[in-house]
Design an enzyme around this catalytic site. Structure first.
Site, PDB file in Angstrom:
ATOM      1  N   GLY A 157       4.318 -14.052 -12.352  1.00 21.07           N
ATOM      2  CA  GLY A 157       4.224 -12.596 -12.292  1.00 21.07           C
ATOM      3  C   GLY A 157       4.747 -12.091 -10.968  1.00 21.07           C
ATOM      4  N   GLY A 212       4.596  -8.350  -8.245  1.00 27.38           N
ATOM      5  CA  GLY A 212       4.025  -7.041  -7.978  1.00 27.38           C
ATOM      6  C   GLY A 212       5.010  -6.241  -7.167  1.00 27.38           C
ATOM      7  N   THR A 221       5.588  -6.335  -3.918  1.00 23.66           N
ATOM      8  CA  THR A 221       6.223  -7.019  -2.793  1.00 23.66           C
ATOM      9  C   THR A 221       6.595  -8.465  -3.076  1.00 23.66           C
ATOM     10  OG1 THR A 221       4.673  -5.748  -1.451  1.00 23.66           O
ATOM     11  CG2 THR A 221       5.925  -7.442  -0.310  1.00 23.66           C
ATOM     12  N   LYS A 222       5.765  -9.145  -3.871  1.00 23.50           N
ATOM     13  CA  LYS A 222       5.886 -10.596  -3.950  1.00 23.50           C
ATOM     14  C   LYS A 222       6.100 -11.077  -5.376  1.00 23.50           C
ATOM     15  CE  LYS A 222       2.160 -10.033  -1.942  1.00 23.50           C
ATOM     16  NZ  LYS A 222       0.767 -10.095  -1.525  1.00 23.50           N
ATOM     17  N   VAL A 231       5.275 -14.565  -7.815  1.00 21.17           N
ATOM     18  CA  VAL A 231       4.396 -15.729  -7.855  1.00 21.17           C
ATOM     19  C   VAL A 231       4.852 -16.660  -8.972  1.00 21.17           C
ATOM     20  CG1 VAL A 231       2.029 -16.516  -8.174  1.00 21.17           C
ATOM     21  CG2 VAL A 231       2.482 -14.398  -6.932  1.00 21.17           C
ATOM     22  N   LYS A 268       3.761 -18.296  -3.681  1.00 18.89           N
ATOM     23  CA  LYS A 268       3.988 -16.865  -3.482  1.00 18.89           C
ATOM     24  C   LYS A 268       5.091 -16.681  -2.464  1.00 18.89           C
ATOM     25  CE  LYS A 268       0.024 -14.012  -3.866  1.00 18.89           C
ATOM     26  NZ  LYS A 268      -0.954 -13.068  -3.285  1.00 18.89           N
ATOM     27  N   ASP A 295      -5.129  -1.541  -1.945  1.00 19.85           N
ATOM     28  CA  ASP A 295      -4.569  -1.482  -3.294  1.00 19.85           C
ATOM     29  C   ASP A 295      -5.490  -2.283  -4.203  1.00 19.85           C
ATOM     30  OD1 ASP A 295      -3.031  -1.218  -5.498  1.00 19.85           O
ATOM     31  OD2 ASP A 295      -1.374  -2.450  -4.807  1.00 19.85           O
TER      32      ASP A 295
HETATM   33  N1  LIG Z   1      -2.966 -17.528  -7.292  1.00 11.19           N
HETATM   34  C1  LIG Z   1      -2.369 -16.968  -8.356  1.00 11.19           C
HETATM   35  N2  LIG Z   1      -2.362 -17.587  -9.557  1.00 11.19           N
HETATM   36  C2  LIG Z   1      -1.772 -16.999 -10.627  1.00 11.19           C
HETATM   37  N3  LIG Z   1      -1.169 -15.806 -10.607  1.00 11.19           N
HETATM   38  C3  LIG Z   1      -1.153 -15.127  -9.450  1.00 11.19           C
HETATM   39  C4  LIG Z   1      -1.741 -15.670  -8.275  1.00 11.19           C
HETATM   40  N4  LIG Z   1      -1.573 -14.772  -7.274  1.00 11.19           N
HETATM   41  C5  LIG Z   1      -0.904 -13.727  -7.815  1.00 11.19           C
HETATM   42  N5  LIG Z   1      -0.632 -13.936  -9.111  1.00 11.19           N
HETATM   43  C6  LIG Z   1       0.080 -13.009 -10.018  1.00 11.19           C
HETATM   44  O1  LIG Z   1       1.223 -12.485  -9.347  1.00 11.19           O
HETATM   45  C7  LIG Z   1       1.178 -11.079  -9.266  1.00 11.19           C
HETATM   46  C8  LIG Z   1       1.754 -10.627  -7.935  1.00 11.19           C
HETATM   47  O2  LIG Z   1       0.997 -11.122  -6.852  1.00 11.19           O
HETATM   48  P1  LIG Z   1       0.470 -10.153  -5.693  1.00 11.19           P
HETATM   49  O3  LIG Z   1      -0.117 -10.978  -4.629  1.00 11.19           O
HETATM   50  O4  LIG Z   1      -0.417  -9.109  -6.290  1.00 11.19           O
HETATM   51  O5  LIG Z   1       1.839  -9.521  -5.190  1.00 11.19           O
HETATM   52  P2  LIG Z   1       2.208  -8.012  -4.764  1.00 11.19           P
HETATM   53  O6  LIG Z   1       1.812  -7.855  -3.335  1.00 11.19           O
HETATM   54  O7  LIG Z   1       3.672  -7.940  -4.951  1.00 11.19           O
HETATM   55  O8  LIG Z   1       1.447  -7.077  -5.662  1.00 11.19           O
HETATM   56  C9  LIG Z   1      -0.292 -10.706  -9.461  1.00 11.19           C
HETATM   57  O9  LIG Z   1      -0.432  -9.441 -10.072  1.00 11.19           O
HETATM   58  C10 LIG Z   1      -0.818 -11.831 -10.339  1.00 11.19           C
HETATM   59  O10 LIG Z   1      -0.644 -11.514 -11.711  1.00 11.19           O
HETATM   60 MG   LIG Z   2      -0.344  -7.102  -6.166  1.00 13.00          MG
END
Ligand SMILES: Nc1ncnc2c1ncn2[C@@H]1O[C@H](COP(=O)(O)OP(=O)(O)O)[C@@H](O)[C@H]1O
Ligand SMILES: [Mg+2]
Ligand SMILES: *[C@@H]1O[C@H](CO)[C@@H](O)[C@H](O)[C@H]1NC(C)=O
Ligand SMILES: *[C@@H]1O[C@H](CO)[C@@H](O)[C@H](O)[C@H]1NC(C)=O
Length: 446
Positions: free
Chosen positions: A98, A100, A102-103, A105, A119, A231
């Site tokens: 997935g 979001g 910024t990042k 994963v 990530k 957030d």
């Molecule tokens: N440890 C993890 N295991 C599985 N999926 C994850 C994990 N961390 C994040 N994700 C998925 O990746 C997405 C983006 O990560 P996130 O840290 O929220 O990034 P952003 O800062 O871009 O929002 C999350 O919404 C989640 O669905």
């Molecule tokens: Mg996020």
């Protein structure tokens, strides 16, 4: 793989496949980069000198760097045995989970066999694109996003709690002035699916709310001070073994808002605002804690807590909803209220005085039925039949009485997270098998 693709699709956007591919390339580009110019500076003359960054971007970078230094100054060394670039290089089976703002994963298998979440900055994600549109400096914008991930890493290193996703390690590489490549290696979870959660038993939904409350209690009294998740939405959390954990920490604030007077301290939400006080030290005292708590109320409690709760617990749950929705409770009182509900539930004290019904059942000690396909009930712990959490055989008898198909039940050895047994309700008495630990209760024909 298919599941990962499904989750990626649920990310929602069109062209998801293309985006996912881009993101994957960003992750896979790491080893290539390493093979090229490993460490050290770029060779003189091999690339054009970097253009000066626009002043606005330079200022943003400066602020982020300062923020980072402040967090890193407090310590938080990488734990012994932490994963690093070596393990990342040997990881395989990378598939995007997935992304979001910024990042991005991805899931990956370690050489040792375990699976982790990787990530990294999403080079084509909304944050970087927005920044590029504004400043026209792709390298500077990626660096800005990398600082966000570094901040998240600094926070994850210092905040250890069952409600915070565990950091297994990181790979940090910087080649010359322009590029920082950071990959975090985290405990692997699965995205929170609110629709699916709404269909799970109340006990499981209560568990999620309770773990959230415990996390917010920890954040309010953390070693870094009171921390707000700016957030705060279900997509910033994942589930690991049935436990809720926050994963997105780059938007966390470790400082209370500065103020000159009370009018600077209004906590605003779309549906409501709360006037708070400005302390003599010039901070909006308690704002971070209150912000988290109201967000927990509006994104989690209202959906997960009330629906199909045990009747006798409903007034208590209404109180919790009312008190958090009006911010009458702080996190301490909220945790105490949740623990009271848990106690009543675990001890069976919530069961109202009822006529005793078990006496109308014939008990057959030393037997149970085979768990096969049978009638379904909601919210069953098994998709094959009717398997429910009960306090005792007496409560199970009341449930069996209320279901016309139910002819018999057994209280199984399986336990829920609260320690309550699961009872299996059945409509027929076909295969009886001996089981010294079991008691089969059979409804007597009226
Ligand atoms: N440890 C993890 N295991 C599985 N999926 C994850 C994990 N961390 C994040 N994700 C998925 O990746 C997405 C983006 O990560 P996130 O840290 O929220 O990034 P952003 O800062 O871009 O929002 C999350 O919404 C989640 O669905
Ligand atoms: Mg996020
Ligand atoms: C809490 O209860 C009061 C009194 O009944 C009511 O006016 C208020 O709207 C309730 N608040 C929430 C958030 O439910
Ligand atoms: C809440 O609990 C924490 C930890 O037990 C304690 O330090 C703090 O003073 C309490 N706060 C309030 C407002 O009671």
């Amino acid at each position: 793989m298919a599941a990962a693709a499904g989750r990626a699709r649920r990310g929602g956007r069109l062209g998801a496949a293309a985006l996912a591919l881009l993101a994957l390339l960003a992750l896979l580009a790491l080893p290539a980069l390493r093979a090229g110019h490993g460490d050290g500076e770029r060779q003189e003359g091999s690339a054009p000198p970097p253009r000066p960054l626009p002043p606005g971007l330079r200022e943003e970078l400066r602020q982020r760097r300062r923020d980072l230094r402040r967090l890193a100054a407090g310590g938080g060394e990488a734990a012994a045995g932490a994963l690093g670039c070596g393990e990342l290089r040997l990881a395989s089976g990378v598939s995007v989970l997935g992304w979001g703002f910024t990042k991005v994963v991805a899931r990956a298998a370690l050489a040792g066999g375990g699976a982790v979440a990787l990530k990294a900055v999403h080079g084509a994600g909304p944050e970087v694109l927005q920044c590029v549109r504004r400043y026209g400096a792709p390298a500077g914008c990626r660096r800005l996003a990398a600082y966000k991930l570094l901040k998240e890493l600094a926070l994850l290193r210092r905040l250890r709690h069952p409600g915070v996703v565990q950091l297994h390690g990181q790979c940090y590489e910087s080649s010359g002035d322009a590029e920082i490549r950071v990959t975090a290696m985290l405990e692997l979870g699965s995205p929170l699916d609110m629709i699916q959660l709404l269909q799970t038993p109340w006990e499981e939904r209560f568990k999620i709310c309770l773990s959230l409350v415990k996390l917010l209690f920890y954040l309010a009294h953390s070693p870094l001070g009171s921390i707000a998740l700016l957030d705060f939405q279900p997509r910033q959390f994942v589930m690991v073994d049935g436990n809720l954990k926050v994963t997105d920490m780059d938007d966390a604030s470790t400082e209370e808002l500065s103020c000159k007077g009370d009018s600077d301290c209004t906590l605003d939400f779309p549906t409501k605002s709360f006037p708070l006080k400005c302390s003599v030290a010039g901070k909006c005292e308690g704002m971070n804690e209150k912000k988290n708590l109201f967000n927990a109320y509006r994104y989690f409690f209202t959906y997960l807590l009330p629906h199909s709760a045990p009747l006798a617990l409903r007034p208590l749950l209404s109180d919790i909803l009312n008190a958090t929705g009006d911010l009458r409770y702080g996190i301490n009182e909220t945790l105490a209220a949740f623990e009271k509900v848990l106690h009543l539930y675990q001890s069976g004290l919530y069961l109202q005085k009822r006529p005793l019904l078990l006496k109308d059942y014939i008990s057959l000690k030393g037997f149970r039925t085979v768990e096969g396909e049978d009638y379904k009930c909601w919210p069953s712990y098994s998709h094959l039949g009717c398997l429910l959490s009960v306090h005792s055989a007496e409560e199970a008898a009341a449930i069996c009485n209320s279901q016309s198909q139910c002819q018999s039940f057994t209280v199984t050895q399986q336990r829920t997270w609260t320690g309550r047994p699961l009872a299996l309700f059945q409509s027929s008495l076909t295969d009886l098998i001996p089981d010294p630990n079991a008691v089969l209760y059979i409804k007597q024909s009226p």
